[in-house]
Design a protein around this motif. Sequence first.
Motif, PDB file in Angstrom:
ATOM      1  N   GLU A 169      25.869  48.952  33.195  1.00 35.17           N
ATOM      2  CA  GLU A 169      27.271  49.327  33.266  1.00 35.17           C
ATOM      3  C   GLU A 169      27.848  48.941  34.621  1.00 35.17           C
ATOM      4  N   LYS A 170      29.110  48.593  34.604  1.00 33.77           N
ATOM      5  CA  LYS A 170      29.779  48.254  35.845  1.00 33.77           C
ATOM      6  C   LYS A 170      30.049  49.518  36.654  1.00 33.77           C
ATOM      7  N   ASN A 171      29.662  49.448  37.910  1.00 31.21           N
ATOM      8  CA  ASN A 171      29.837  50.596  38.804  1.00 31.21           C
ATOM      9  C   ASN A 171      31.109  50.386  39.623  1.00 31.21           C
ATOM     10  N   ASP A 172      32.151  51.157  39.312  1.00 34.29           N
ATOM     11  CA  ASP A 172      33.443  50.984  39.992  1.00 34.29           C
ATOM     12  C   ASP A 172      33.390  51.391  41.454  1.00 34.29           C
ATOM     13  N   GLN A 173      32.434  52.228  41.813  1.00 34.91           N
ATOM     14  CA  GLN A 173      32.344  52.697  43.192  1.00 34.91           C
ATOM     15  C   GLN A 173      31.736  51.658  44.121  1.00 34.91           C
ATOM     16  N   MET A 174      31.067  50.691  43.561  1.00 37.40           N
ATOM     17  CA  MET A 174      30.433  49.680  44.388  1.00 37.40           C
ATOM     18  C   MET A 174      31.465  48.646  44.821  1.00 37.40           C
ATOM     19  N   GLN A 175      31.463  48.323  46.090  1.00 34.89           N
ATOM     20  CA  GLN A 175      32.399  47.352  46.636  1.00 34.89           C
ATOM     21  C   GLN A 175      31.794  45.949  46.549  1.00 34.89           C
ATOM     22  N   THR A 176      32.636  45.008  46.283  1.00 39.99           N
ATOM     23  CA  THR A 176      32.181  43.621  46.198  1.00 39.99           C
ATOM     24  C   THR A 176      32.856  42.798  47.271  1.00 39.99           C
ATOM     25  N   ASP A 177      32.082  42.052  47.966  1.00 36.21           N
ATOM     26  CA  ASP A 177      32.582  41.153  49.003  1.00 36.21           C
ATOM     27  C   ASP A 177      32.848  39.792  48.369  1.00 36.21           C
ATOM     28  N   SER A 178      34.088  39.347  48.448  1.00 38.31           N
ATOM     29  CA  SER A 178      34.458  38.081  47.796  1.00 38.31           C
ATOM     30  C   SER A 178      33.701  36.894  48.368  1.00 38.31           C
ATOM     31  N   ASP A 179      33.259  37.001  49.626  1.00 39.19           N
ATOM     32  CA  ASP A 179      32.555  35.882  50.242  1.00 39.19           C
ATOM     33  C   ASP A 179      31.123  35.760  49.733  1.00 39.19           C
ATOM     34  N   THR A 180      30.545  36.883  49.350  1.00 35.99           N
ATOM     35  CA  THR A 180      29.146  36.865  48.906  1.00 35.99           C
ATOM     36  C   THR A 180      29.002  37.206  47.430  1.00 35.99           C
ATOM     37  N   TYR A 181      30.113  37.305  46.741  1.00 31.55           N
ATOM     38  CA  TYR A 181      30.056  37.704  45.336  1.00 31.55           C
ATOM     39  C   TYR A 181      29.404  36.609  44.498  1.00 31.55           C
ATOM     40  N   ASN A 182      28.512  37.019  43.621  1.00 31.34           N
ATOM     41  CA  ASN A 182      27.768  36.084  42.783  1.00 31.34           C
ATOM     42  C   ASN A 182      28.545  35.840  41.487  1.00 31.34           C
ATOM     43  N   PRO A 183      28.901  34.607  41.179  1.00 33.79           N
ATOM     44  CA  PRO A 183      29.648  34.330  39.934  1.00 33.79           C
ATOM     45  C   PRO A 183      28.882  34.713  38.679  1.00 33.79           C
ATOM     46  N   ASP A 184      27.551  34.783  38.769  1.00 33.03           N
ATOM     47  CA  ASP A 184      26.763  35.168  37.592  1.00 33.03           C
ATOM     48  C   ASP A 184      27.056  36.594  37.140  1.00 33.03           C
ATOM     49  N   CYS A 185      27.602  37.414  38.048  1.00 32.28           N
ATOM     50  CA  CYS A 185      27.913  38.798  37.678  1.00 32.28           C
ATOM     51  C   CYS A 185      28.977  38.850  36.587  1.00 32.28           C
ATOM     52  N   ASP A 186      29.897  37.885  36.601  1.00 33.37           N
ATOM     53  CA  ASP A 186      30.939  37.843  35.577  1.00 33.37           C
ATOM     54  C   ASP A 186      30.427  37.257  34.270  1.00 33.37           C
ATOM     55  N   LEU A 187      29.335  36.522  34.331  1.00 28.85           N
ATOM     56  CA  LEU A 187      28.781  35.913  33.129  1.00 28.85           C
ATOM     57  C   LEU A 187      27.870  36.866  32.370  1.00 28.85           C
ATOM     58  N   TRP A 188      27.421  37.929  33.034  1.00 32.19           N
ATOM     59  CA  TRP A 188      26.528  38.880  32.366  1.00 32.19           C
ATOM     60  C   TRP A 188      27.270  39.626  31.255  1.00 32.19           C
ATOM     61  N   LYS A 189      26.587  39.772  30.113  1.00 28.92           N
ATOM     62  CA  LYS A 189      27.118  40.524  28.980  1.00 28.92           C
ATOM     63  C   LYS A 189      26.015  41.407  28.423  1.00 28.92           C
ATOM     64  N   ASN A 190      26.385  42.599  28.023  1.00 33.06           N
ATOM     65  CA  ASN A 190      25.399  43.521  27.460  1.00 33.06           C
ATOM     66  C   ASN A 190      24.999  43.167  26.033  1.00 33.06           C
ATOM     67  N   ASP A 191      25.688  42.227  25.441  1.00 37.13           N
ATOM     68  CA  ASP A 191      25.317  41.736  24.123  1.00 37.13           C
ATOM     69  C   ASP A 191      23.951  41.042  24.222  1.00 37.13           C
ATOM     70  N   ARG A 192      22.995  41.487  23.429  1.00 38.24           N
ATOM     71  CA  ARG A 192      21.635  40.942  23.522  1.00 38.24           C
ATOM     72  C   ARG A 192      21.557  39.484  23.083  1.00 38.24           C
ATOM     73  N   ASP A 193      22.604  39.002  22.460  1.00 40.23           N
ATOM     74  CA  ASP A 193      22.640  37.584  22.114  1.00 40.23           C
ATOM     75  C   ASP A 193      23.157  36.741  23.274  1.00 40.23           C
ATOM     76  N   ALA A 194      23.702  37.391  24.283  1.00 38.93           N
ATOM     77  CA  ALA A 194      24.295  36.665  25.415  1.00 38.93           C
ATOM     78  C   ALA A 194      23.544  36.953  26.709  1.00 38.93           C
ATOM     79  N   LEU A 195      23.527  38.265  27.105  1.00 34.74           N
ATOM     80  CA  LEU A 195      22.867  38.677  28.357  1.00 34.74           C
ATOM     81  C   LEU A 195      23.278  37.752  29.492  1.00 34.74           C
ATOM     82  N   CYS A 196      22.281  37.164  30.174  1.00 36.04           N
ATOM     83  CA  CYS A 196      22.603  36.265  31.290  1.00 36.04           C
ATOM     84  C   CYS A 196      22.112  34.838  31.010  1.00 36.04           C
TER      85      CYS A 196
END
Length: 295
Positions: A218-245
């Motif tokens: 689950e996405k944790n809203d309390q966690m801060q993300t730094d745009s300079d170090t943010y990993n693009p793979d985080c947006d590609l992750w899906k909890n759908d077991r047919d997709a995942l990462c």
Amino acid sequence: MADDKADGNPAEEVQVPIIEENEHKQAEVAPKKNIIPGKFFQVKRVSGLLSVVSFVFSLPVLSSVIWLLYMKSYDCEWLFKLPSLQIGISIGLICVFFICNAALFLRARMQMVGIVVVMVPLTVMFTIGLAFLGANSMENRRIPATPLWFEMKIHDNELWNNIKECIYDTGVCRDLALTSIKLKSYDFSMKKLSSVESGCCRPPADCPLQYVNATFWEKNDQMQTDSDTYNPDCDLWKNDRDALCYDCLTCRQGYMKALRSKWLKLGVFLVCMALLLISSHLSLFLVTMWELHIS
């Protein structure tokens, strides 16, 4: 009569020194004959030992053929046509085994021919091993199973779509979910995962996602993300077991890492065995030439 006696004495005196001189020469020659056989048998013993050592070194080469042919290939490896490369290397290693051992039997008759025939396949074996290890002077993108070749394949989207489907069909992530269903967040973080499981079945560790189970985060809203170090793979992750990462770059890198590790091990083996066999056969050649010189 007196003259005869006078004439006979000098003749006898001449013969005695000649006999004594011959016996003295024989006495000088005799010790040399005792030294040469001693050296000869010593060299013979060394050459016999090196022959045994060379034969023993060739046995792992033959056993590696069994490892290549009967080892379980990594999932989806057939998409790279690497099994055919394994068969080709296996045939080459069988030839190396027979050539090395044939040279042991023919070394006394054809020394120069034998050492040349042995060194050619061993040099090729050493060169191929360096290529698998990623040596800059030996590596080429056209040579299969080298690090540069894997690096090129990882960016082939058409190939990756087939690999992605194959990884899904093998059920790697499904098995991970079943074996980790009772694990808490801390226990799962301590679990040793394969590079494919870590890259494809879970989001990257630096993503702002909270663990629920192995394949659901689950996405944790309390966690801060730094745009300079943010990993693009985080947006590609899906909890759908047919997709995942499966679409993540970490999944590609994890799969290639797992696939490449086997070929790196093979490269280390080829380099080490080539050096050992070259050293043993070269030493045997020098001892054989010494043996022929003193015989």
